[in-house]
Design a protein around this motif. Structure first.
Motif, PDB file in Angstrom:
ATOM      1  N   ARG A 249       0.843  -1.188   0.000  1.00  0.00           N
ATOM      2  CA  ARG A 249       0.000   0.000   0.000  1.00  0.00           C
ATOM      3  C   ARG A 249       0.887   1.251   0.000  1.00  0.00           C
ATOM      4  O   ARG A 249       2.024   1.225   0.476  1.00  0.00           O
ATOM      5  CB  ARG A 249      -0.890   0.052   1.255  1.00  0.00           C
ATOM      6  N   TYR A 250       0.333   2.330  -0.522  1.00  0.00           N
ATOM      7  CA  TYR A 250       0.979   3.631  -0.338  1.00  0.00           C
ATOM      8  C   TYR A 250       0.713   4.087   1.095  1.00  0.00           C
ATOM      9  O   TYR A 250      -0.414   3.994   1.593  1.00  0.00           O
ATOM     10  CB  TYR A 250       0.410   4.656  -1.315  1.00  0.00           C
ATOM     11  N   ASP A 251       1.749   4.583   1.747  1.00  0.00           N
ATOM     12  CA  ASP A 251       1.636   5.020   3.141  1.00  0.00           C
ATOM     13  C   ASP A 251       1.165   6.469   3.174  1.00  0.00           C
ATOM     14  O   ASP A 251       1.960   7.408   3.046  1.00  0.00           O
ATOM     15  CB  ASP A 251       2.995   4.876   3.845  1.00  0.00           C
ATOM     16  N   VAL A 252      -0.153   6.673   3.330  1.00  0.00           N
ATOM     17  CA  VAL A 252      -0.728   8.014   3.338  1.00  0.00           C
ATOM     18  C   VAL A 252      -1.140   8.391   4.762  1.00  0.00           C
ATOM     19  O   VAL A 252      -1.129   7.571   5.674  1.00  0.00           O
ATOM     20  CB  VAL A 252      -1.938   8.095   2.378  1.00  0.00           C
ATOM     21  N   LEU A 253      -1.509   9.661   4.922  1.00  0.00           N
ATOM     22  CA  LEU A 253      -1.818  10.187   6.246  1.00  0.00           C
ATOM     23  C   LEU A 253      -3.130   9.627   6.788  1.00  0.00           C
ATOM     24  O   LEU A 253      -4.108   9.468   6.051  1.00  0.00           O
ATOM     25  CB  LEU A 253      -1.913  11.717   6.198  1.00  0.00           C
ATOM     26  N   GLU A 254      -3.122   9.362   8.100  1.00  0.00           N
ATOM     27  CA  GLU A 254      -4.365   9.061   8.787  1.00  0.00           C
ATOM     28  C   GLU A 254      -5.026  10.369   9.196  1.00  0.00           C
ATOM     29  O   GLU A 254      -4.469  11.464   9.016  1.00  0.00           O
ATOM     30  CB  GLU A 254      -4.093   8.157   9.987  1.00  0.00           C
ATOM     31  N   THR A 255      -6.220  10.274   9.779  1.00  0.00           N
ATOM     32  CA  THR A 255      -7.058  11.451   9.987  1.00  0.00           C
ATOM     33  C   THR A 255      -6.358  12.548  10.788  1.00  0.00           C
ATOM     34  O   THR A 255      -6.407  13.736  10.420  1.00  0.00           O
ATOM     35  CB  THR A 255      -8.368  11.044  10.682  1.00  0.00           C
ATOM     36  N   ILE A 256      -5.694  12.213  11.885  1.00  0.00           N
ATOM     37  CA  ILE A 256      -5.082  13.244  12.748  1.00  0.00           C
ATOM     38  C   ILE A 256      -4.050  14.049  11.969  1.00  0.00           C
ATOM     39  O   ILE A 256      -4.080  15.297  11.961  1.00  0.00           O
ATOM     40  CB  ILE A 256      -4.458  12.593  13.996  1.00  0.00           C
ATOM     41  N   ASP A 257      -3.112  13.364  11.314  1.00  0.00           N
ATOM     42  CA  ASP A 257      -2.082  14.085  10.555  1.00  0.00           C
ATOM     43  C   ASP A 257      -2.686  14.778   9.337  1.00  0.00           C
ATOM     44  O   ASP A 257      -2.203  15.844   8.912  1.00  0.00           O
ATOM     45  CB  ASP A 257      -0.979  13.123  10.118  1.00  0.00           C
ATOM     46  N   TYR A 258      -3.719  14.188   8.757  1.00  0.00           N
ATOM     47  CA  TYR A 258      -4.369  14.814   7.609  1.00  0.00           C
ATOM     48  C   TYR A 258      -4.959  16.170   7.993  1.00  0.00           C
ATOM     49  O   TYR A 258      -4.831  17.157   7.250  1.00  0.00           O
ATOM     50  CB  TYR A 258      -5.466  13.886   7.077  1.00  0.00           C
ATOM     51  N   LEU A 259      -5.586  16.253   9.149  1.00  0.00           N
ATOM     52  CA  LEU A 259      -6.159  17.525   9.597  1.00  0.00           C
ATOM     53  C   LEU A 259      -5.069  18.542   9.910  1.00  0.00           C
ATOM     54  O   LEU A 259      -5.226  19.742   9.653  1.00  0.00           O
ATOM     55  CB  LEU A 259      -7.043  17.283  10.818  1.00  0.00           C
ATOM     56  N   LYS A 260      -3.953  18.088  10.462  1.00  0.00           N
ATOM     57  CA  LYS A 260      -2.823  18.991  10.695  1.00  0.00           C
ATOM     58  C   LYS A 260      -2.300  19.530   9.361  1.00  0.00           C
ATOM     59  O   LYS A 260      -2.001  20.727   9.234  1.00  0.00           O
ATOM     60  CB  LYS A 260      -1.700  18.260  11.431  1.00  0.00           C
ATOM     61  N   THR A 278     -13.651   9.166  12.370  1.00  0.00           N
ATOM     62  CA  THR A 278     -13.509   8.148  11.311  1.00  0.00           C
ATOM     63  C   THR A 278     -12.088   8.155  10.768  1.00  0.00           C
ATOM     64  O   THR A 278     -11.455   9.207  10.655  1.00  0.00           O
ATOM     65  CB  THR A 278     -14.503   8.432  10.171  1.00  0.00           C
ATOM     66  N   ASN A 279     -11.575   6.975  10.465  1.00  0.00           N
ATOM     67  CA  ASN A 279     -10.237   6.875   9.872  1.00  0.00           C
ATOM     68  C   ASN A 279     -10.281   5.786   8.787  1.00  0.00           C
ATOM     69  O   ASN A 279      -9.921   4.643   9.018  1.00  0.00           O
ATOM     70  CB  ASN A 279      -9.190   6.540  10.935  1.00  0.00           C
ATOM     71  N   THR A 280     -10.759   6.161   7.613  1.00  0.00           N
ATOM     72  CA  THR A 280     -10.956   5.208   6.521  1.00  0.00           C
ATOM     73  C   THR A 280      -9.659   4.976   5.755  1.00  0.00           C
ATOM     74  O   THR A 280      -8.996   5.919   5.336  1.00  0.00           O
ATOM     75  CB  THR A 280     -12.025   5.726   5.550  1.00  0.00           C
ATOM     76  N   ASP A 281      -9.304   3.709   5.595  1.00  0.00           N
ATOM     77  CA  ASP A 281      -8.185   3.342   4.731  1.00  0.00           C
ATOM     78  C   ASP A 281      -8.777   3.021   3.364  1.00  0.00           C
ATOM     79  O   ASP A 281      -9.269   1.913   3.121  1.00  0.00           O
ATOM     80  CB  ASP A 281      -7.431   2.132   5.291  1.00  0.00           C
ATOM     81  N   TRP A 282      -8.774   4.004   2.484  1.00  0.00           N
ATOM     82  CA  TRP A 282      -9.432   3.859   1.185  1.00  0.00           C
ATOM     83  C   TRP A 282      -8.781   2.799   0.319  1.00  0.00           C
ATOM     84  O   TRP A 282      -9.450   2.179  -0.525  1.00  0.00           O
ATOM     85  CB  TRP A 282      -9.462   5.208   0.472  1.00  0.00           C
TER      86      TRP A 282
END
Length: 999
Positions: A249-260, A278-282
């Motif tokens: 998988r590509y290592d993308v941001l989870e919700t907390i870091d995404y909001l930052k 919510t923390n969806t792994d698309w």
């Protein structure tokens, strides 16, 4: 006393042992080949004696007066012999393996067969067991790594055909090889089961491909299907089942870091606070474990004057992306019969395919949408029309599509039907002179349908960024057929037992037709009806026809297999060209010298030492139909009589001199065999020069032609390289093994583009600049862009590079420093350079096989080296759009900022050039892959002799290990663009178990 007792005991043991080993007994058994078919006429001999026997029709033998110390030698023409120590055994069953030397004694070439010993061209042969070893939906995929000079790039899409190149690129246009199945020219191998293939010959040089004249310029893949054999009927059943998965998988941001990250961009999503729990792994949402299963049954047999084979297969593959998959039903019938001097036969296959394809949306793949999506959004929302949740641009600051909805809402099905077959009759006029007439057919139909009901992914503001207020229906269908009629005379003779001569004369007629229809409509009333209507409807259709005729003459000669020569001449005409250049001539000549047959080589261990060379020309008419003639296009408005009138205009010009693309091929080879082919080697050098390539030049407006460009013959490309094949085969004793390695190199250079300065292609992003470029003196379709040189750390560094405009304020510390290649103090398009080549310098494959008694193991490794990949996914993962899409964790942790001045990634919202076409997005595409590993066990024949003649079980794995520096999901980039990864469907890892049974 004790010493005497010990001596007495030892003497007694020796006497008993001698007595035991001096006794004779009777040994019985059965000899069969690897598929379980009994072999009659096998010689079984007690080594060092004249005591021997032969197997009967059912492969059984009985040998009397055999001592335990004896060794039995089993020998059969075309098989590797075995030597087995008798010991305590009274029943010895033996399976003989076909020898590589035997397999190469006769190889399939254009319009016939030829002894490998007298072949002077470049031919690679792939065996049936190598083809059926991999659980693939397309036989072309099974050829990967099996033949030197053959570059195959697979896609993970179930039911898709791979990209196939023979000896690299030779044209700016079509580089696909010609496919021939049992003498029938077909478009690809998608309609044939790999289990039905007996062998594949890859023809690579002029002496082997020139006989196909107008169609052999990019090489030829000749497929021979399995035929029935004389003897008792044989029923075979093969099946396997397993699972496939994509773990990377590509290592993308989870919700907390995404909001930052959103806050650093200055974007503040407007959602209820509960949403951010919510923390969806698309990526996990679109990938799944897919099941794979295959069932194949065949029946074959024959008499002295006839043979037959019937087979059927069912294949089902669930894709590793949700709601994708492929099913195929295939049937085949081959038969032949001899009536005196006349032989008649047929080969016919029928296949039905059903594919659930990947459904991209807005011109982007599901993977691209998945890696860009906001993790705090849920996949489903029952309050929304359609039941899915997507972003709102105003509320979320982004518009990535809900990939699950795009793939699963509604339906998409592609159905195909294919018929490939031929019927023939052959008459022996006199001894050595044969006339053969054959009619071949390649017929196909396709029917693609899609239905997408209305939906609205978000209603936070009463409207939705992604919505459709109607049901959309589309249908695309078509059919086509190719009929090939061949008539040939072949004469074979031997003069004075030394001069072997073969002459072939052939006339071939080719007729091809196809037609298609396309229709679409909408339904704003209901989602329950998925049929076409006249509501916002559109419809179109097209048809075309192509006709060709060719005349061929070929002469093969050898003197005791020592001095060899071959020559051919073919004259072709094609309806794709104008009257002035419709006909063209193609020819070849080759020669060989088998030094191993010379008297001065006697006593040496060379079984083969053949030097060979060939030269010739081949052609290609693989262009669009009717390009030589002007066509008409509509949609124009004309002011006539004060009113608007609709009309047409010329869309292309007339060019009656449009002609064949031609290729001049030089090939030099050396074949080596030692110790009765225990060690083998083959070395090739080739140089191909393509001329009169079809180039599109811009048309001037004053010509009155609507088309922006016109086709002319102007280009030239040179391709050259080496190929090396090494083999070792040890088939003596209980433990046997073999190793075969093939290597191939290819390098192309553009010699001319006529009036064109360059050819560009592959837009970077939608509507963006082109990634690839072709110019004289360089390779085809190389990547072209800026060259990075680190990150600016201070404003002084910026001024030092951009000295021509020191007061500019766009580029700042934290931006990417690009090399000023022209030294003018500016970074612009003049600073672009070649930043990568999508085509490998080296392709290779290594196959290892081993067997110990009833256990067998195989290991197959393949790979490429020296190529690059342009990864557009990186553009998304490093915030290339300068807006709120998800990014990689690595970029977020390593981006430059005032508080992180040593960051290796550029600053947020930096200069636009940061995300332009540059080597920042180019990666090494080299990889080594464990393509297949399997372990099997064949039960002893006697264990189930009342039920089966052969029972083998095995477990195997595919793509289990891949060694690569590429950051993407799969370094093997398939699809229509060479080496550009836009979120391509990756190949899965597979684990399966199988059973092979013969009755």
């Amino acid at each position: 006393m004790k010493m005497k007792f010990k001596l007495a005991v030892i003497a007694l043991v020796m006497i008993c042992t001698q007595s035991a080993f001096s006794q004779t007994k009777t040994v019985t058994g059965t000899v069969s080949d690897e598929s379980g078919i009994p072999l009659g006429g096998v010689t079984v001999l007690v080594v060092g004696t004249s005591n021997g026997a032969s197997t009967d029709f059912d492969g059984n033998y009985t040998l009397n007066n055999v001592k335990p110390t004896n060794q039995l030698a089993y020998s059969y023409v075309g098989m590797f012999g075995q030597t087995i120590t008798v010991g305590s055994q009274t029943k010895i069953d033996v399976i003989l393996k076909e020898s590589l030397q035997a397999l190469s004694e006769v190889v399939v070439v254009g319009y016939g067969k030829q002894s490998r010993a007298t072949v002077t061209g470049a031919i690679s042969t792939v065996k049936s067991e190598d083809i059926s070893a991999l659980p693939v939906t397309n036989a072309e995929s099974a050829l990967q790594g099996r033949a030197a000079g053959l570059t195959i790039t697979n896609s993970g899409v179930p039911g898709s055909s791979p990209s196939v190149l023979i000896r690299g690129l030779g044209s700016v246009g079509n580089n696909n090889p010609l496919y021939v199945i049992d003498g029938v020219i077909v478009g690809n191998l998608s309609g044939i089961s790999p289990n039905d293939i007996e062998s594949v010959s890859v023809l690579k040089d002029a002496s082997t491909t020139a006989v196909y004249g107008a169609q052999g310029s990019s090489g030829v893949v000749v497929v021979t299907t399995k035929k029935g054999k004389n003897g008792k009927g044989r029923l075979n059943f093969n099946t396997y089942t397993g699972f496939q998965t994509v773990a990377k998988r590509y290592d993308v941001l989870e919700t907390i870091d995404y909001l930052k990250y959103a806050g650093e961009l200055g974007v503040f999503p407007n959602r209820p606070l509960s949403t951010y729990k919510t923390n969806t792994d698309w990526q996990d949402e679109i990938f799944r474990v897919g099941l794979l299963q295959d069932y194949n049954v065949s029946y074959s047999g024959g008499t002295e004057n006839s043979t037959h084979l019937f087979s059927a297969e069912y294949l089902k593959q669930e894709g590793t992306i949700i709601d994708t998959g492929f099913e195929r039903y295939s049937f085949r019938a081959n038969s032949s019969a001899k009536f005196g001097k006349i032989t008649v036969g047929e080969s016919m296959s029928l296949s039905f395919g059903k594919q659930n394809p990947e459904r991209d949306e807005e011109g982007r793949t599901l993977i691209e949408h998945a890696i860009k999506s906001a993790p705090y959004l849920s996949v489903y929302n029952s309050n929304n029309l359609g039941g899915f949740q997507g972003p709102s641009s105003s509320a979320d600051g982004q518009d990535a599509v809900n990939a699950v909805r795009a793939q699963t809402l509604g339906s998409a099905v592609n159905k195909t039907l294919g018929i490939i077959g031929n019927v023939y009759a052959e008459l022996e006029i006199i001894e050595g002179l044969n006339f053969k007439s054959q009619v071949g057919l390649d017929y196909y139909t396709y029917n693609n349908s899609s239905f997408k009901p209305s939906y609205s992914d978000d209603s936070i503001e009463g409207s939705s960024t992604h919505k459709q207020e109607y049901a959309a229906i589309s249908r695309n269908s078509g059919n086509g057929q190719t009929i090939i009629f061949d008539n040939s005379l072949t004469y074979n003779t031997t003069i004075n037992d030394k001069h072997n001569i073969e002459v072939l004369a052939l006339v071939e007629k080719y007729e091809g037709q196809n037609q298609s229809q396309s229709a679409s409509s909408q339904n704003a009333v209901t989602d329950e009806v998925n049929q076409l209507s006249n509501e916002f409807s559109s419809i179109s259709s097209s048809s075309s026809e192509v006709n060709k005729i060719g005349y061929l003459g070929r002469l093969n000669y050898d003197y005791e297999g020592k001095y060899i020569a071959s020559a051919s001449f073919r004259r072709d005409a094609s309806s794709r060209f104008g009257a002035n250049k419709r006909w063209a001539n193609f020819y070849s000549a080759s020669a060989g010298w088998n030094i191993a047959k010379e008297g001065f080589m006697e006593g040496l261990d060379f079984s083969n030492l053949k030097l060979r060379a060939s030269y010739g020309t081949v052609g290609s008419d693989a262009i669009g139909n009717y390009l030589y003639a002007p066509s008409l296009t509509g949609g124009f408005e004309y002011p006539i009589g004060g009113a608007v009138a609709f009309g047409v205009t010329a869309n292309g010009g007339s060019n009656q001199d449009l002609q064949w693309e031609t290729k001049e091929i030089i090939n030099v080879g050396l074949d080596l065999g030692l110790f009765n082919e225990k060690f083998t080697a083959s070395l090739e050098y080739y140089q191909n020069t393509s001329d009169e390539l079809l180039i599109y030049i811009p048309s001037v407006l004053s010509s009155g032609i609507n088309a922006g460009s016109l086709p002319v013959n102007a280009g030239s490309v040179e391709t050259k390289g080496f190929e090396l094949v090494l083999g070792f085969n040890d088939y003596e004793g209980d433990f046997t093994w073999s190793a075969n390695l093939n290597l191939g190199t290819s390098k192309n250079e553009v010699l001319s583009l006529g009036a064109r300065d360059q050819i560009t292609g592959s837009p970077y992003k939608l509507g963006g600049a082109d990634v690839t470029r072709t110019v004289v003196g360089e390779s085809l379709f190389h990547f072209y862009g800026l060259v990075t040189d680190g990150i600016y750390q201070t404003q002084d560094e910026v001024k030092e590079v951009l000295w021509a405009n020191p007061n500019q304020v766009i580029v700042k510390p934290g931006d990417i420093r690009f090399k000023d290649l022209d030294g003018n103090g500016m970074i612009n398009s003049d600073d672009r350079a070649i930043i990568g080549n999508p085509f490998p310098d080296l392709t290779y494959g290594l196959n290892l096989d081993a067997k110990y008694k009833n256990f067998d193991m195989s290991l197959f490794i393949t790979g490429v080296a020296g190529n690059e990949i342009f990864n557009t996914n990186t553009y998304d993962l490093v915030g290339g759009a300068n807006r709120l899409f998800n990014v990689s964790q690595s970029y977020y942790d390593n981006k430059w900022s005032v508080t992180n001045p040593t960051g290796t990634e550029p600053r947020i919202l930096g200069a636009p050039q940061n995300n332009g076409i540059s080597d920042r997005f180019v990666e090494d595409g080299s990889y080594t892959r464990l393509k297949n590993v399997s372990l099997g066990y064949t039960f002893p024949t006697g264990m189930f002799e009342n039920y089966f003649s052969k029972l083998r079980v095995y477990v195997s794995g595919q793509n289990l290990v891949t060694i690569s520096d590429y950051s993407g999901l799969d370094p093997e980039i398939g699809g229509g663009e060479f080496g550009i990864d836009r979120g391509k469907y990756p190949q899965p890892k597979s684990v399966l178990v199988g059973v092979q049974v013969s009755f």
